[in-house]
Write a protein that holds these residues in place. Structure first.
Motif, PDB file in Angstrom:
ATOM      1  N   THR A 236       0.814  -1.219   0.000  1.00 22.14           N
ATOM      2  CA  THR A 236       0.000   0.000   0.000  1.00 22.14           C
ATOM      3  C   THR A 236       0.843   1.262   0.000  1.00 22.14           C
ATOM      4  OG1 THR A 236      -0.136  -0.123   2.426  1.00 22.14           O
ATOM      5  CG2 THR A 236      -1.919  -1.147   1.154  1.00 22.14           C
ATOM      6  N   ASN A 237       2.110   1.146   0.419  1.00 25.31           N
ATOM      7  CA  ASN A 237       3.012   2.296   0.433  1.00 25.31           C
ATOM      8  C   ASN A 237       4.428   1.789   0.172  1.00 25.31           C
ATOM      9  OD1 ASN A 237       3.865   5.007   0.833  1.00 25.31           O
ATOM     10  ND2 ASN A 237       4.528   4.455   2.901  1.00 25.31           N
ATOM     11  N   PRO A 238       4.961   1.962  -1.046  1.00 23.68           N
ATOM     12  CA  PRO A 238       6.301   1.447  -1.332  1.00 23.68           C
ATOM     13  C   PRO A 238       7.351   2.136  -0.469  1.00 23.68           C
ATOM     14  CG  PRO A 238       5.135   2.026  -3.357  1.00 23.68           C
ATOM     15  CD  PRO A 238       4.344   2.594  -2.213  1.00 23.68           C
ATOM     16  N   GLY A 239       8.319   1.357  -0.030  1.00 27.67           N
ATOM     17  CA  GLY A 239       9.427   1.930   0.719  1.00 27.67           C
ATOM     18  C   GLY A 239      10.543   2.353  -0.214  1.00 27.67           C
ATOM     19  N   THR A 240      11.626   2.822   0.366  1.00 25.36           N
ATOM     20  CA  THR A 240      12.758   3.280  -0.442  1.00 25.36           C
ATOM     21  C   THR A 240      14.055   2.571  -0.065  1.00 25.36           C
ATOM     22  OG1 THR A 240      13.143   5.078   1.143  1.00 25.36           O
ATOM     23  CG2 THR A 240      11.763   5.570  -0.771  1.00 25.36           C
ATOM     24  N   GLY A 241      14.023   1.771   0.976  1.00 25.25           N
ATOM     25  CA  GLY A 241      15.230   1.110   1.431  1.00 25.25           C
ATOM     26  C   GLY A 241      15.351  -0.299   0.887  1.00 25.25           C
ATOM     27  N   GLU A 242      16.236  -1.070   1.508  1.00 24.26           N
ATOM     28  CA  GLU A 242      16.496  -2.441   1.068  1.00 24.26           C
ATOM     29  C   GLU A 242      15.513  -3.414   1.704  1.00 24.26           C
ATOM     30  OE1 GLU A 242      20.349  -3.596   2.520  1.00 24.26           O
ATOM     31  OE2 GLU A 242      20.075  -2.453   4.359  1.00 24.26           O
ATOM     32  N   LYS A 243      15.416  -4.593   1.087  1.00 21.57           N
ATOM     33  CA  LYS A 243      14.577  -5.661   1.627  1.00 21.57           C
ATOM     34  C   LYS A 243      15.414  -6.552   2.540  1.00 21.57           C
ATOM     35  CE  LYS A 243      11.590  -5.890  -2.457  1.00 21.57           C
ATOM     36  NZ  LYS A 243      11.112  -6.744  -3.584  1.00 21.57           N
TER      37      LYS A 243
ATOM     38  N   LEU B 169       7.653 -10.871   4.803  1.00 20.27           N
ATOM     39  CA  LEU B 169       8.589  -9.832   5.227  1.00 20.27           C
ATOM     40  C   LEU B 169       9.684  -9.616   4.194  1.00 20.27           C
ATOM     41  CD1 LEU B 169       8.944 -10.676   9.036  1.00 20.27           C
ATOM     42  CD2 LEU B 169       7.703  -8.767   8.005  1.00 20.27           C
ATOM     43  N   GLN B 170      10.047 -10.664   3.473  1.00 22.29           N
ATOM     44  CA  GLN B 170      11.116 -10.541   2.480  1.00 22.29           C
ATOM     45  C   GLN B 170      10.655  -9.840   1.205  1.00 22.29           C
ATOM     46  OE1 GLN B 170      13.756 -14.170   2.294  1.00 22.29           O
ATOM     47  NE2 GLN B 170      12.280 -14.961   3.791  1.00 22.29           N
ATOM     48  N   LEU B 171       9.360  -9.539   1.123  1.00 23.07           N
ATOM     49  CA  LEU B 171       8.824  -8.790  -0.016  1.00 23.07           C
ATOM     50  C   LEU B 171       8.828  -7.282   0.221  1.00 23.07           C
ATOM     51  CD1 LEU B 171       5.675 -11.017  -0.673  1.00 23.07           C
ATOM     52  CD2 LEU B 171       7.863 -11.099  -1.901  1.00 23.07           C
ATOM     53  N   LEU B 172       9.106  -6.866   1.455  1.00 24.52           N
ATOM     54  CA  LEU B 172       8.961  -5.452   1.833  1.00 24.52           C
ATOM     55  C   LEU B 172      10.326  -4.811   2.059  1.00 24.52           C
ATOM     56  CD1 LEU B 172       6.067  -5.772   4.454  1.00 24.52           C
ATOM     57  CD2 LEU B 172       5.906  -5.540   1.962  1.00 24.52           C
ATOM     58  N   ASN B 173      10.535  -3.657   1.452  1.00 22.70           N
ATOM     59  CA  ASN B 173      11.758  -2.928   1.759  1.00 22.70           C
ATOM     60  C   ASN B 173      11.499  -1.918   2.872  1.00 22.70           C
ATOM     61  OD1 ASN B 173      10.180  -1.239   0.237  1.00 22.70           O
ATOM     62  ND2 ASN B 173      11.765  -0.718  -1.254  1.00 22.70           N
ATOM     63  N   LYS B 174      12.558  -1.337   3.352  1.00 25.55           N
ATOM     64  CA  LYS B 174      12.458  -0.415   4.481  1.00 25.55           C
ATOM     65  C   LYS B 174      11.501   0.730   4.142  1.00 25.55           C
ATOM     66  CE  LYS B 174      15.232   2.570   7.481  1.00 25.55           C
ATOM     67  NZ  LYS B 174      16.596   3.039   7.814  1.00 25.55           N
ATOM     68  N   GLY B 175      10.551   0.983   5.044  1.00 28.05           N
ATOM     69  CA  GLY B 175       9.574   2.035   4.865  1.00 28.05           C
ATOM     70  C   GLY B 175       8.287   1.584   4.211  1.00 28.05           C
ATOM     71  N   ALA B 176       8.250   0.349   3.704  1.00 25.44           N
ATOM     72  CA  ALA B 176       7.057  -0.127   3.000  1.00 25.44           C
ATOM     73  C   ALA B 176       5.945  -0.469   3.973  1.00 25.44           C
ATOM     74  CB  ALA B 176       7.397  -1.348   2.152  1.00 25.44           C
ATOM     75  N   LYS B 177       4.707  -0.301   3.503  1.00 26.99           N
ATOM     76  CA  LYS B 177       3.524  -0.761   4.219  1.00 26.99           C
ATOM     77  C   LYS B 177       2.764  -1.707   3.294  1.00 26.99           C
ATOM     78  CE  LYS B 177       2.928   3.338   7.142  1.00 26.99           C
ATOM     79  NZ  LYS B 177       1.981   4.398   7.593  1.00 26.99           N
ATOM     80  N   ALA B 178       2.126  -2.722   3.892  1.00 28.68           N
ATOM     81  CA  ALA B 178       1.450  -3.721   3.070  1.00 28.68           C
ATOM     82  C   ALA B 178       0.322  -4.369   3.857  1.00 28.68           C
ATOM     83  CB  ALA B 178       2.439  -4.790   2.606  1.00 28.68           C
ATOM     84  N   ILE B 179      -0.558  -5.025   3.108  1.00 31.79           N
ATOM     85  CA  ILE B 179      -1.582  -5.888   3.695  1.00 31.79           C
ATOM     86  C   ILE B 179      -1.280  -7.311   3.264  1.00 31.79           C
ATOM     87  CG2 ILE B 179      -4.042  -6.475   3.733  1.00 31.79           C
ATOM     88  CD1 ILE B 179      -4.626  -3.516   3.100  1.00 31.79           C
TER      89      ILE B 179
END
Length: 320
Positions: free
Chosen positions: A189-196, A258-268
């Motif tokens: 729902t909100n892409p992050g900008t850091g690493e996964k 969790l491995q799909l999300l980079n730093k700062g990301a939000k998801a459902i």
């Protein structure tokens, strides 16, 4: 004499009004039977499946089997005291429903701690008897067989209903999701900008866990817990939690997601039971229960090869 009788009659009417139509049983038990099918009453040793809502006398819900979708199932025990809830259930049979009011002082005695902020005079139990398998003269093998067959039918029903529950949640919330090979459904729902995070990294996350009916069962965010009216443990510190990634320390759906999300990301995440608590369930989470998590990747921490692994606090899977 007539005046005295009239006074006594009025006093009795007044007492009934104070109890809200409840009758008084042994040990001070107050009960109101709403539905009576006229069947045999539950006896010690019978198998019972029942739904129950436990409330304060101010109508605040403390626990509900309807929210978890998992009835209480038990072998009927002996009452521990006159007027306890087990004695009340003994007034009922299959298909019956009733409300019991029990003095809080009689429940929280002997040093048993009351829930935080609990000030009610009574605990209120709303009970619906779903199934009774009478022990009667059945030998243990036959009795256990009947119980096992019933429980298997219930589990098969829950398993069959899971895909429809997931679909309804997706449709009701107008979600467009991606699906992994394991069955994990997710939307960022909100892409992050850091690493996964990679395996053996530590993911620092905030989360809110829900049933597909929208009921929040756990969260790392204090404001979400207050909004959901989750009973607050005064010792709990609400903060992002640290998860060792790829080490099977949490349910498989989390380990993968969790491995799909980079730093700062939000998801459902929508996590089917096969990659959550499977056919066992846990606490108020019933077997074959899909779960919904709102996730935020707060930080990704790489392991330091020169230090020992830190002790991490894993998330409590449920709040009882």
């Amino acid at each position: 004499m007539k005046r005295k009788l009239m006074f006594l009659s009025l006093a009795a009417i007044g007492l009934a009004s104070c109890n809200g139509g409840f009758k008084q049983g042994e040990g001070g038990l107050l009960y109101n039977i709403h539905t009576s099918k006229g069947g045999a009453k539950i006896k010690e040793g019978d198998f019972v499946s029942l739904n129950m809502v436990v409330k304060t006398d101010g109508d605040s819900v403390l626990n509900s089997t309807y929210e978890s979708g998992q009835p209480n199932r038990l072998a009927m025990p002996k009452p521990q005291a006159k007027g306890d809830v087990v004695a009340g259930i003994g007034l009922l049979g299959e298909g019956d429903s009733a409300t019991f009011k029990i003095s809080a002082d009689s429940i929280f005695k002997g040093g048993q701690q009351r829930p935080p902020g609990f000030k009610s005079k009574y605990l209120v139990f709303q009970v619906k008897i779903e199934k009774v398998i009478a022990k009667g003269n059945l030998n243990d093998q036959v009795f256990r067989g009947r119980v096992t067959d019933y429980l298997k039918g219930q589990m098969d029903g829950l398993k069959a209903q899971e895909p429809a529950k997931i679909k309804k949640y997706i449709d009701d919330n107008h979600l467009k999701l991606e699906k992994t090979a394991s069955g994990l459904l997710y939307v960022i729902t909100n892409p992050g900008t850091g690493e996964k995070p990679a395996p053996h990294d530590t993911a620092v996350v905030n989360y809110t866990g829900k049933m597909v009916n929208g009921k929040v069962f756990d969260t790392s965010i204090k404001e979400e817990a207050q909004k959901a009216k989750i009973p607050m443990d005064p010792m709990r510190q609400f903060a992002p939690i640290r998860i060792p990634v790829g080490e099977a320390k949490v349910i498989a759906g989390w380990d993968e997601g969790l491995q799909l999300l980079n730093k700062g990301a939000k998801a459902i995440f929508i996590i089917p039971s096969d990659i959550a608590y499977k056919d066992q369930g846990i606490g108020p989470i019933a077997p074959y229960t899909p779960l919904v998590f709102e996730m935020e990747m707060v930080n990704v921490v790489h392991p330091n090869p020169n230090t020992s692994k830190p002790i991490v606090r894993l998330p409590p899977p449920v709040t009882k």
